[in-house]
Write an enzyme that holds these catalytic residues in place. Structure first.
Site, mmCIF file in Angstrom:
data_model
loop_
_atom_site.group_PDB
_atom_site.id
_atom_site.type_symbol
_atom_site.label_atom_id
_atom_site.label_comp_id
_atom_site.label_asym_id
_atom_site.label_seq_id
_atom_site.Cartn_x
_atom_site.Cartn_y
_atom_site.Cartn_z
ATOM 1 N N TYR A 1 0.834 -1.196 0.000
ATOM 2 C CA TYR A 1 0.000 0.000 0.000
ATOM 3 C C TYR A 1 0.866 1.242 0.000
ATOM 4 O O TYR A 1 1.916 1.283 0.652
ATOM 5 C CB TYR A 1 -0.876 0.045 1.256
ATOM 6 N N TYR B 1 -0.726 -9.964 0.565
ATOM 7 C CA TYR B 1 0.371 -9.452 1.394
ATOM 8 C C TYR B 1 0.280 -10.013 2.809
ATOM 9 O O TYR B 1 -0.798 -10.388 3.272
ATOM 10 C CB TYR B 1 0.368 -7.917 1.421
ATOM 11 N N ARG C 1 -3.141 -11.778 3.752
ATOM 12 C CA ARG C 1 -4.451 -11.343 3.276
ATOM 13 C C ARG C 1 -4.646 -11.791 1.828
ATOM 14 O O ARG C 1 -3.765 -11.590 0.995
ATOM 15 C CB ARG C 1 -4.573 -9.812 3.296
ATOM 16 N N HIS D 1 -7.550 -8.236 -2.419
ATOM 17 C CA HIS D 1 -8.858 -7.602 -2.194
ATOM 18 C C HIS D 1 -8.812 -6.126 -2.551
ATOM 19 O O HIS D 1 -7.749 -5.511 -2.583
ATOM 20 C CB HIS D 1 -9.306 -7.761 -0.735
ATOM 21 N N HIS E 1 -10.837 -2.557 -1.308
ATOM 22 C CA HIS E 1 -11.758 -1.956 -0.335
ATOM 23 C C HIS E 1 -12.803 -1.115 -1.070
ATOM 24 O O HIS E 1 -12.448 -0.340 -1.966
ATOM 25 C CB HIS E 1 -10.994 -1.051 0.638
#
Lengths: 232, 187
Positions: free
Chosen positions: A101, A140, A150, A153, A155
């Site tokens: 991120y 990640y 995770r 995905h 959000h």
């Protein structure tokens, strides 16, 4: 007039110890049941003037093209009475193709991509449809438990017609082997409800020689049917 | 055939990437009628540690008690530049802040009238769905007859009431869990 309460098992509880951060943050006192007054039945209105026309293309926000697999994510937003919801603001954010991120808190040892911020916005059209062009986010690691990863995905944040329809959720990808190990995914008791968070591969929106299509339909809470008001 | 609402998922720790573009801490530009108020507060967890990764959203009526929403059919006037929506992302100390106007009274259930209040929605890492709560204003005589406050056990009501500080700001803190836990609603 009020909105339907969730069906049993289709929404997570606040406390779910396998997701460790819930333990110190979930309320411990009983919730007070709130009648749906005008304050709950209204919500802010957003429109095309709040965003830029290109905000739904996450691959064109910088000089160069981001690394990774280009994808189209689209779908419809309906309420529980199957009514398309027009003019809703959708905000999305995600990791880059390497699973990193663009955020100071993310210390994962994977490269940042100078051509990818990972944020997008769209407004639903008269049929409740939205569309984003982005890259497929990477999986990640996180520190919830030993060897925690995770699943890939995106959000999603949505404003509906009422404050009680406000929704933040996550879209997953079909066939991801990490889903069954992910406490954020498994926190939803109802298996069907959980699986509705997984997008579908979609030939219809796949662009030949350019990008794979994924479809993710979203349902916001609907009004209770009353004798005065028959759902369509 | 009815559909079922999509499941909520946590906002996670990286909310700033998606939500920072629309931070609105000043809701009422010059010219919006009403009593100016500053609402400031802090979010803490069960250990009293500040929550530095929360999104706090507020929604309120204008000073005439009218919501800027098509769902509000009342005839009282709208203020064209007042949307009534605010968003603040907590800082490292867990603080959020808004500058707005005190809302007017709006109708409640069964012909009642609600005391002035602001609706609050909170998202953060560790919350699998949002928390819903309200801010009321200290010393407002209408609080005594508010139909929603009346549903809250008396000893817990103070957690919903913003208190005037010496510097003029209204202080309203959120305690997620434990002693003095804020009242959250099942909405």
């Amino acid at each position: 007039m009020s909105y339907r309460r969730p069906y049993r098992g289709t929404q997570p509880d606040y406390l779910f110890p396998p997701y460790a951060s819930t333990v110190k943050r979930a309320p411990s006192q009983p919730l007070v049941v709130l009648p749906h007054t005008l304050s709950e039945l209204t919500a802010p209105v957003f429109g095309y003037s709040d965003i830029n026309p290109d905000d739904n293309d996450l691959t064109r926000q910088h000089k160069g093209e981001p690394l990774g697999e280009r994808i189209v994510v689209s779908g419809r937003v309906l309420d529980e009475n199957s009514r398309p919801l027009e003019g809703l603001l959708i905000e999305i954010w995600q990791a880059n193709a390497a699973g990193r991120y663009n955020h100071r808190v993310d210390q994962h040892d994977a490269p940042l991509d100078p051509n990818f911020t990972g944020a997008g916005r769209a407004i639903t059209n008269s049929e409740g449809r939205y569309r984003f062009v982005t890259i497929r986010p990477g999986e990640y690691p996180w520190r919830n438990h030993y060897n925690a990863w995770r699943p890939a995905h995106i959000h999603f944040s949505l404003f509906g017609p009422a404050i009680v329809t406000r929704l933040i959720t996550q879209m997953y990808f079909p066939g991801d082997p990490l889903l069954e190990y992910d406490p954020m995914f498994t926190c939803v008791p109802d298996e069907k409800a959980r699986n509705r968070l997984i997008s579908l591969f979609d030939w219809e929106t796949t662009i030949p020689e350019h990008a794979l299509g994924y479809r993710f339909d979203i349902v916001l809470r609907g009004r209770e049917a009353t004798p005065m008001e028959t759902p369509r | 055939m009815s559909l079922r609402a999509t499941t909520s998922q946590t906002i996670g720790p990286y909310l700033r990437i998606g939500l920072e573009w629309m931070v609105i801490e000043d809701l009422a530009p010059q010219g919006v009628p009403g009593e100016r108020v500053r609402i400031e507060g802090r979010i803490v967890d069960a250990d009293g540690k500040p929550v530095n990764d929360a999104a706090v959203e507020i929604w309120q009526a204008n000073s005439h008690g009218k919501y800027a929403s098509a769902e509000d059919a009342q005839s009282n006037p709208l203020d064209s530049v007042f949307r009534g929506y605010g968003r603040s992302l907590t800082d490292d100390a867990g603080n959020f802040r808004f500058r707005t106007i005190k809302p007017g009274r709006v109708p409640g259930p069964e012909g009642s009238t609600q005391a002035p209040h602001v609706t609050v929605t909170i998202f953060m890492r560790g919350l699998l769905k949002q928390l819903q709560t309200r801010i009321y204003f200290a010393d407002d005589p209408a609080n005594a007859e508010d139909p929603v406050l009346a549903l809250v056990p008396v000893e817990r009501r103070p957690t919903l009431i913003a208190k005037k500080r010496a510097d003029g700001a209204l202080e309203w803190n959120v305690v997620l869990q434990g002693r003095n836990e804020t009242v959250f609603f099942d909405f």
